[in-house]
Design a protein around this motif. Structure first.
Motif, PDB file in Angstrom:
ATOM      1  N   THR A 606       0.839  -1.198   0.000  1.00 31.83           N
ATOM      2  CA  THR A 606       0.000   0.000   0.000  1.00 31.83           C
ATOM      3  C   THR A 606       0.881   1.257   0.000  1.00 31.83           C
ATOM      4  O   THR A 606       1.894   1.326   0.699  1.00 31.83           O
ATOM      5  CB  THR A 606      -0.915   0.007   1.233  1.00 31.83           C
ATOM      6  N   VAL A 607       0.493   2.257  -0.791  1.00 36.16           N
ATOM      7  CA  VAL A 607       1.213   3.522  -0.848  1.00 36.16           C
ATOM      8  C   VAL A 607       0.422   4.575  -0.078  1.00 36.16           C
ATOM      9  O   VAL A 607      -0.763   4.788  -0.343  1.00 36.16           O
ATOM     10  CB  VAL A 607       1.436   3.994  -2.297  1.00 36.16           C
ATOM     11  N   LEU A 608       1.083   5.207   0.884  1.00 37.66           N
ATOM     12  CA  LEU A 608       0.497   6.307   1.639  1.00 37.66           C
ATOM     13  C   LEU A 608       1.083   7.627   1.127  1.00 37.66           C
ATOM     14  O   LEU A 608       2.293   7.737   0.936  1.00 37.66           O
ATOM     15  CB  LEU A 608       0.799   6.163   3.129  1.00 37.66           C
ATOM     16  N   ALA A 609       0.219   8.615   0.928  1.00 39.35           N
ATOM     17  CA  ALA A 609       0.648   9.950   0.507  1.00 39.35           C
ATOM     18  C   ALA A 609       0.290  10.941   1.601  1.00 39.35           C
ATOM     19  O   ALA A 609      -0.886  11.173   1.886  1.00 39.35           O
ATOM     20  CB  ALA A 609      -0.017  10.341  -0.807  1.00 39.35           C
ATOM     21  N   LEU A 610       1.309  11.491   2.243  1.00 39.85           N
ATOM     22  CA  LEU A 610       1.142  12.509   3.266  1.00 39.85           C
ATOM     23  C   LEU A 610       1.653  13.823   2.695  1.00 39.85           C
ATOM     24  O   LEU A 610       2.732  13.861   2.089  1.00 39.85           O
ATOM     25  CB  LEU A 610       1.913  12.156   4.552  1.00 39.85           C
ATOM     26  N   PHE A 611       0.928  14.931   2.905  1.00 42.12           N
ATOM     27  CA  PHE A 611       1.279  16.189   2.236  1.00 42.12           C
ATOM     28  C   PHE A 611       0.736  17.363   3.029  1.00 42.12           C
ATOM     29  O   PHE A 611      -0.104  17.197   3.933  1.00 42.12           O
ATOM     30  CB  PHE A 611       0.700  16.211   0.819  1.00 42.12           C
ATOM     31  N   THR A 612       1.219  18.544   2.693  1.00 43.86           N
ATOM     32  CA  THR A 612       0.703  19.784   3.292  1.00 43.86           C
ATOM     33  C   THR A 612      -0.310  20.423   2.354  1.00 43.86           C
ATOM     34  O   THR A 612      -0.411  20.058   1.173  1.00 43.86           O
ATOM     35  CB  THR A 612       1.850  20.766   3.590  1.00 43.86           C
ATOM     36  N   ASP A 613      -1.050  21.415   2.868  1.00 41.22           N
ATOM     37  CA  ASP A 613      -2.165  21.972   2.106  1.00 41.22           C
ATOM     38  C   ASP A 613      -1.711  22.739   0.864  1.00 41.22           C
ATOM     39  O   ASP A 613      -2.489  22.950  -0.068  1.00 41.22           O
ATOM     40  CB  ASP A 613      -3.021  22.882   2.985  1.00 41.22           C
ATOM     41  N   GLY A 614      -0.432  23.182   0.810  1.00 41.26           N
ATOM     42  CA  GLY A 614       0.045  23.894  -0.366  1.00 41.26           C
ATOM     43  C   GLY A 614      -0.003  23.058  -1.631  1.00 41.26           C
ATOM     44  O   GLY A 614       0.011  23.604  -2.742  1.00 41.26           O
ATOM     45  N   LEU A 615      -0.072  21.725  -1.486  1.00 38.20           N
ATOM     46  CA  LEU A 615      -0.102  20.854  -2.659  1.00 38.20           C
ATOM     47  C   LEU A 615      -1.462  20.848  -3.332  1.00 38.20           C
ATOM     48  O   LEU A 615      -1.556  20.846  -4.568  1.00 38.20           O
ATOM     49  CB  LEU A 615       0.293  19.431  -2.253  1.00 38.20           C
ATOM     50  N   ILE A 616      -2.534  20.855  -2.558  1.00 38.44           N
ATOM     51  CA  ILE A 616      -3.862  20.649  -3.143  1.00 38.44           C
ATOM     52  C   ILE A 616      -4.685  21.932  -3.205  1.00 38.44           C
ATOM     53  O   ILE A 616      -5.663  21.992  -3.947  1.00 38.44           O
ATOM     54  CB  ILE A 616      -4.650  19.578  -2.364  1.00 38.44           C
ATOM     55  N   GLU A 617      -4.310  22.953  -2.442  1.00 37.22           N
ATOM     56  CA  GLU A 617      -5.089  24.189  -2.454  1.00 37.22           C
ATOM     57  C   GLU A 617      -4.600  25.115  -3.557  1.00 37.22           C
ATOM     58  O   GLU A 617      -3.404  25.269  -3.763  1.00 37.22           O
ATOM     59  CB  GLU A 617      -4.989  24.898  -1.099  1.00 37.22           C
ATOM     60  N   SER A 618      -5.543  25.719  -4.269  1.00 34.16           N
ATOM     61  CA  SER A 618      -5.208  26.623  -5.362  1.00 34.16           C
ATOM     62  C   SER A 618      -6.379  27.568  -5.585  1.00 34.16           C
ATOM     63  O   SER A 618      -7.545  27.202  -5.360  1.00 34.16           O
ATOM     64  CB  SER A 618      -4.915  25.836  -6.644  1.00 34.16           C
ATOM     65  N   ARG A 619      -6.073  28.793  -6.042  1.00 36.89           N
ATOM     66  CA  ARG A 619      -7.133  29.750  -6.369  1.00 36.89           C
ATOM     67  C   ARG A 619      -7.897  29.337  -7.619  1.00 36.89           C
ATOM     68  O   ARG A 619      -9.015  29.784  -7.837  1.00 36.89           O
ATOM     69  CB  ARG A 619      -6.527  31.137  -6.585  1.00 36.89           C
ATOM     70  N   ASP A 620      -7.282  28.501  -8.441  1.00 35.34           N
ATOM     71  CA  ASP A 620      -7.889  28.143  -9.719  1.00 35.34           C
ATOM     72  C   ASP A 620      -8.769  26.912  -9.641  1.00 35.34           C
ATOM     73  O   ASP A 620      -9.434  26.567 -10.617  1.00 35.34           O
ATOM     74  CB  ASP A 620      -6.791  27.903 -10.767  1.00 35.34           C
ATOM     75  N   ARG A 621      -8.792  26.215  -8.511  1.00 35.04           N
ATOM     76  CA  ARG A 621      -9.625  25.013  -8.391  1.00 35.04           C
ATOM     77  C   ARG A 621      -9.953  24.788  -6.929  1.00 35.04           C
ATOM     78  O   ARG A 621      -9.284  25.310  -6.031  1.00 35.04           O
ATOM     79  CB  ARG A 621      -8.887  23.791  -8.962  1.00 35.04           C
ATOM     80  N   ASP A 622     -11.000  23.991  -6.674  1.00 34.09           N
ATOM     81  CA  ASP A 622     -11.350  23.685  -5.293  1.00 34.09           C
ATOM     82  C   ASP A 622     -10.534  22.501  -4.794  1.00 34.09           C
ATOM     83  O   ASP A 622      -9.818  21.844  -5.552  1.00 34.09           O
ATOM     84  CB  ASP A 622     -12.853  23.408  -5.158  1.00 34.09           C
ATOM     85  N   ILE A 623     -10.642  22.219  -3.495  1.00 33.18           N
ATOM     86  CA  ILE A 623      -9.819  21.173  -2.884  1.00 33.18           C
ATOM     87  C   ILE A 623     -10.191  19.799  -3.428  1.00 33.18           C
ATOM     88  O   ILE A 623      -9.329  18.938  -3.621  1.00 33.18           O
ATOM     89  CB  ILE A 623      -9.969  21.214  -1.355  1.00 33.18           C
ATOM     90  N   ASP A 624     -11.473  19.578  -3.705  1.00 30.69           N
ATOM     91  CA  ASP A 624     -11.884  18.280  -4.246  1.00 30.69           C
ATOM     92  C   ASP A 624     -11.204  18.004  -5.583  1.00 30.69           C
ATOM     93  O   ASP A 624     -10.771  16.873  -5.846  1.00 30.69           O
ATOM     94  CB  ASP A 624     -13.401  18.237  -4.411  1.00 30.69           C
ATOM     95  N   ALA A 625     -11.118  19.031  -6.424  1.00 33.34           N
ATOM     96  CA  ALA A 625     -10.420  18.853  -7.703  1.00 33.34           C
ATOM     97  C   ALA A 625      -8.945  18.554  -7.478  1.00 33.34           C
ATOM     98  O   ALA A 625      -8.338  17.733  -8.188  1.00 33.34           O
ATOM     99  CB  ALA A 625     -10.593  20.101  -8.569  1.00 33.34           C
ATOM    100  N   GLY A 626      -8.341  19.208  -6.475  1.00 33.46           N
ATOM    101  CA  GLY A 626      -6.952  18.923  -6.154  1.00 33.46           C
ATOM    102  C   GLY A 626      -6.752  17.496  -5.701  1.00 33.46           C
ATOM    103  O   GLY A 626      -5.764  16.832  -6.085  1.00 33.46           O
ATOM    104  N   HIS A 627      -7.674  16.984  -4.899  1.00 37.50           N
ATOM    105  CA  HIS A 627      -7.592  15.588  -4.455  1.00 37.50           C
ATOM    106  C   HIS A 627      -7.709  14.626  -5.638  1.00 37.50           C
ATOM    107  O   HIS A 627      -7.004  13.609  -5.699  1.00 37.50           O
ATOM    108  CB  HIS A 627      -8.690  15.293  -3.437  1.00 37.50           C
ATOM    109  N   ARG A 628      -8.588  14.938  -6.574  1.00 34.89           N
ATOM    110  CA  ARG A 628      -8.731  14.059  -7.736  1.00 34.89           C
ATOM    111  C   ARG A 628      -7.450  14.027  -8.569  1.00 34.89           C
ATOM    112  O   ARG A 628      -7.020  12.967  -9.032  1.00 34.89           O
ATOM    113  CB  ARG A 628      -9.911  14.523  -8.596  1.00 34.89           C
ATOM    114  N   LEU A 629      -6.849  15.199  -8.758  1.00 33.17           N
ATOM    115  CA  LEU A 629      -5.590  15.239  -9.508  1.00 33.17           C
ATOM    116  C   LEU A 629      -4.509  14.449  -8.785  1.00 33.17           C
ATOM    117  O   LEU A 629      -3.709  13.733  -9.417  1.00 33.17           O
ATOM    118  CB  LEU A 629      -5.150  16.691  -9.696  1.00 33.17           C
ATOM    119  N   LEU A 630      -4.462  14.580  -7.461  1.00 28.62           N
ATOM    120  CA  LEU A 630      -3.471  13.831  -6.683  1.00 28.62           C
ATOM    121  C   LEU A 630      -3.672  12.338  -6.834  1.00 28.62           C
ATOM    122  O   LEU A 630      -2.718  11.579  -7.068  1.00 28.62           O
ATOM    123  CB  LEU A 630      -3.560  14.252  -5.212  1.00 28.62           C
TER     124      LEU A 630
END
Length: 799
Positions: A606-630
């Motif tokens: 199993t691969v675990l991905a731990l990250f800070t909010d700077g990775l998924i938060e953006s003015r151009d998209r919501d957090i859900d979209a960032g999670h999907r891209l991740l």
């Protein structure tokens, strides 16, 4: 006369002569005057049309962009000599053809507009009584008459220019634009106001003119001509331009904390408003993050080109490119201005800079090629320190720099200097904070049997270094802790706080606290840091978020807890990737609020991905979209953790850099096979310790670890004996091994932790743990829900 345009081309004899003297254009009026057809003279030397002894223009008294007028003796086609009054304009090259030679426009009227009687009301009202410069153009848009004020502005004999078009009288692009406005007013019958900035032949410098153009309509309603009245509003125009320029400078300069971009913004503001070309050269910062000296530098001075701008694309006037370094001698305007500590204006570039240009041939060629006639060098200074110099150049604008120009440029440059100084100080602080943070972050991730790990850290592009961190911490029993955190704020303070929290997490992890307990202790620490950071009677603004996870490869279970941090993403073998449902918990620093742990089973790989909010938060998209891209990027490249890190950052982060720090930690879990773990339940009978040792020796033989038998027997004997003597049943012994480490663990139900002490000479006991500490790589104890576990690690690989 053209049905579309009222100009009668044959009413003026007009010719265009190239710089090399070749005749390039010959119109119908010129043919009428001298009898030569265009095909017979175009492409040939214009001097061939001069009568014997005549010269054009009079010697070399005409400079680029100026005019000449007088009488010339010309040769007619039939061989006779024709004396003609001509007006010759030297025209600079077109703006879209920088560096190309100019040409000469030579005109003479063949017929003047028929003059009406002086008592004509139109003539009396427009020409005689107009207090401002006024000109009247007839139906062919040729000059019908001017008043005395306009004649002084034009600076040409009125009787000589009657019948010429406005573009032929002015000979400049601005004159052609005004002529087009005359035509539009004539066609539409509606007046208009036009602002223009030019230097006429009767002026020593360029003026700002408001041309009020109106149609002249007869009683029958027909447009019979056009009247143009000129109003000089140079002072108002300059005042408005200065205000606009200062306002533009305050808005445009210093938009970022980047030195090069700030220098370019200064150059962009000054061209074309103040100069035709500008170069911004800066002193390189002193070594070891020092400050520039307060006293002016001494020549020769080494400067680096930071920015440049020109009225021509590509800055063809420039000898250097941005980033190039050059040493400037004392006779150069760059060094002269810096050593003097004041603005220096060279009104005649060729003469004032003759000594410098004699040794700098490349610049001398540019001065000659573009006709540079004046320069102004302005020191860039802030906080009493000299940062560089801006050199402004004019060649397309004919007027030299004035005292008002100097004051304006100095004000704009002073604004830029403060921004450049701020940018440099920010860069210096950022580099210091980044160096501090990198020294506090792990230089490499710990290699463990429990997980394979890969990580990335990217500082914010412009906001400054933040307090993001990550870590992989080996724990007892082959377990491993993974942590990702984010300190609120940016700069050195955030980096220092991050270092303290990372050290605290490692310390708390060493005593094997559960994730929720560890976050509780960490929360208490952040509360204390906030109290220390605040002034007397107040609380500082220290805060952080954190995610802490502990993975056990023996049970293949992972315990996680988070404090206001984004939840991790899990990718089991075969997918799909999904967010782990984990209670959010309060951010660190609020104090007194509980944290909750979640424990889940993780399949092998199993691969675990731990990250800070700077990775998924953006003015151009919501957090859900960032999670999907991740999740998509993780699924597409999970075969390699390093490749997955690269793919995730490329998918989620903008090209120009992230606005916030980003920390990313990927870990692939490995389970420990049951064949590498052995467990015994120990009766609370000291007499059975010898039997236990024999079972341990047999197990080591099965594992082909006989070379560790002697040490393991001693460690097991001491730990089991202590558990029987001082602990409480049930007692359990566990051996775990991988390729490099053998771990002995003894667990009992007592919560009393053992202590290492130094036994006296005649003491009968107290040497057991000291012996264990000397024989093993490391040892320790951890509390469990049932009691405690004493553990010791033996290294199986020879140093």
């Amino acid at each position: 006369m053209s049905p579309v345009h009222p100009f009668d081309e044959a009413a003026t004899a007009r010719a265009v002569i190239a710089e090399n003297g070749t005749l390039v254009h010959w119109n119908e009026g010129a043919r009428r005057l001298l009898g030569h057809a265009p095909k017979d003279v175009e492409g040939r030397p214009a001097a061939a049309l001069l009568a014997a002894g005549a010269t054009f223009p009079a010697g070399s008294r005409v400079r680029r962009g100026e005019r000449w007028y007088g009488t010339l003796d010309l040769r007619h086609r039939d061989g006779s000599t024709v004396s003609v009054w001509v007006l010759a304009h030297h025209r600079p090259p077109r703006q879209d053809e920088p560096g190309e030679p100019g040409d000469w426009l030579v005109v003479t009227p063949l017929e003047a507009s028929p003059r009406r009687p002086l008592d004509d009301p139109l003539t009396t009202a427009v020409l005689a009584q107009a207090p401002c410069p006024t000109a009247v153009y007839d139906e062919r848009l040729r000059l019908y008459g001017v008043n005395r004020a306009m004649a002084e502005v034009v600076g040409l004999p009125e009787d000589r220019i009657l019948g010429l078009r406005l573009s032929e009288i002015g000979g400049k692009p601005e004159s052609e634009e005004l002529e087009e406005h005359l035509h539009q007013v004539f066609d539409s019958g509606t007046g208009r106001d036009v602002e223009t900035f030019l230097r006429t032949g009767g002026e020593s410098r360029a003026h700002a003119w408001l041309a009020r153009i109106a149609p002249l309509i007869d009683p029958e309603g027909r447009v019979r001509g056009v009247c143009m009245a000129a109003h000089d509003f140079s002072e108002q125009h300059k005042a408005r331009e200065r205000l606009q320029l200062v306002n533009e400078a305050s808005v445009r300069i210093g938009s970022t904390l980047d030195v090069t971009r700030t220098a370019q913004e200064l150059a962009d503001v000054c061209v074309p408003a103040l100069a035709d070309f500008i170069s911004v050269d800066l002193l390189d910062p002193p070594e070891h993050a020092g400050e520039h000296r307060l006293e002016p530098p001494t020549a020769p001075i080494t400067l680096r080109r930071a920015a440049q701008q020109s009225v021509h694309p590509g800055s063809p006037e420039a000898v250097l490119k941005p980033g190039d370094v050059q040493v400037y001698p004392a006779v150069s305007p760059h060094a002269g201005s810096l050593t003097a500590g004041r603005t220096i204006v060279a009104p005649d570039a060729a003469a004032s800079l003759k000594q410098w240009l004699s040794v700098d041939t490349a610049r001398a060629e540019r001065v000659e090629q573009f006709g540079i006639h004046t320069t102004m060098s302005v020191p860039i200074r802030a906080r009493g320190q000299t940062l560089g110099v801006a050199v402004l150049t004019r060649y397309r604008r004919p007027d030299p720099f004035t005292a008002d120009d100097v004051l304006l440029v100095e004000e704009v440059t002073a604004r830029a200097a403060v921004c450049i100084d701020n940018a440099r100080r920010f860069s210096r602080e950022r580099e210091t904070a980044l160096a501090l943070q990198r020294s506090l972050l792990p230089q490499s991730l710990a290699r463990t049997a429990a997980v394979d790990a890969a990580s990335r850290y990217l500082p914010a592009a412009r906001a400054g270094v933040g307090g993001d961190w990550f870590d992989v911490i080996p724990l007892s029993g082959m377990r491993v802790a993974m942590v990702v955190g984010d300190v609120v704020g940016h700069g050195i303070q955030a980096s220092a706080t991050m270092g303290r929290l990372r050290t605290a997490v490692r310390t708390l992890a060493d005593i094997d606290l559960a994730p929720d307990e560890l976050l509780t202790h960490l929360d208490d620490l952040v509360v204390r840091l906030s109290a220390e950071a605040g002034a007397e009677g107040t609380t500082g603004e220290v805060g952080a978020t954190c995610l802490y996870a502990v993975y056990d490869p023996v049970s293949r279970r992972c315990a996680l807890a988070r404090a206001g941090h984004p939840p991790p993403v899990m990718l089991p073998p075969g997918g799909p990737a999904q967010e782990i449902d984990l209670p959010a918990g309060p951010p660190l620093g609020l104090g007194g609020l509980p944290f909750e742990s979640v424990e889940l089973a993780l399949p092998e790989g199993t691969v675990l991905a731990l990250f800070t909010d700077g990775l998924i938060e953006s003015r151009d998209r919501d957090i859900d979209a960032g999670h999907r891209l991740l999740c998509d990027a993780l699924e597409a490249s999970s075969d390699s953790l390093e490749a997955a890190c690269h793919a995730i950052l490329r998918s989620l982060l903008p090209v120009g850099g992230t606005p916030d720090d980003v920390a990313l930690l990927l870990a692939r879990t490995h389970g420990l096979p049951a064949s590498q773990v052995a467990t015994w339940d120990i009766p609370a009978d000291p007499a059975l310790v010898a039997a236990i040792r024999k079972q341990v020796v047999a197990q080591l033989d099965d594992w082909s670890l006989s070379e560790a038998t002697f040490t393991t027997e001693l460690v097991v004997s001491e730990l089991v004996t202590n558990a029987i003597r001082y602990g409480e049943p049930p007692i359990r012994l566990r051996l775990i091994h991988d390729a490099t480490t053998l771990i002995c663990e003894v667990s009992d139900s007592s919560h009393t932790a053992p202590h290492l002490r130094r036994a006296k000479i005649f003491d009968e006991g107290g040497r057991g743990l000291l012996l264990v500490a000397q024989l093993t790589q490391r040892w320790g104890s951890r509390h469990t829900a049932e009691g405690k576990t004493i553990w010791a690690e033996l290294t199986l690989v020879e140093d």
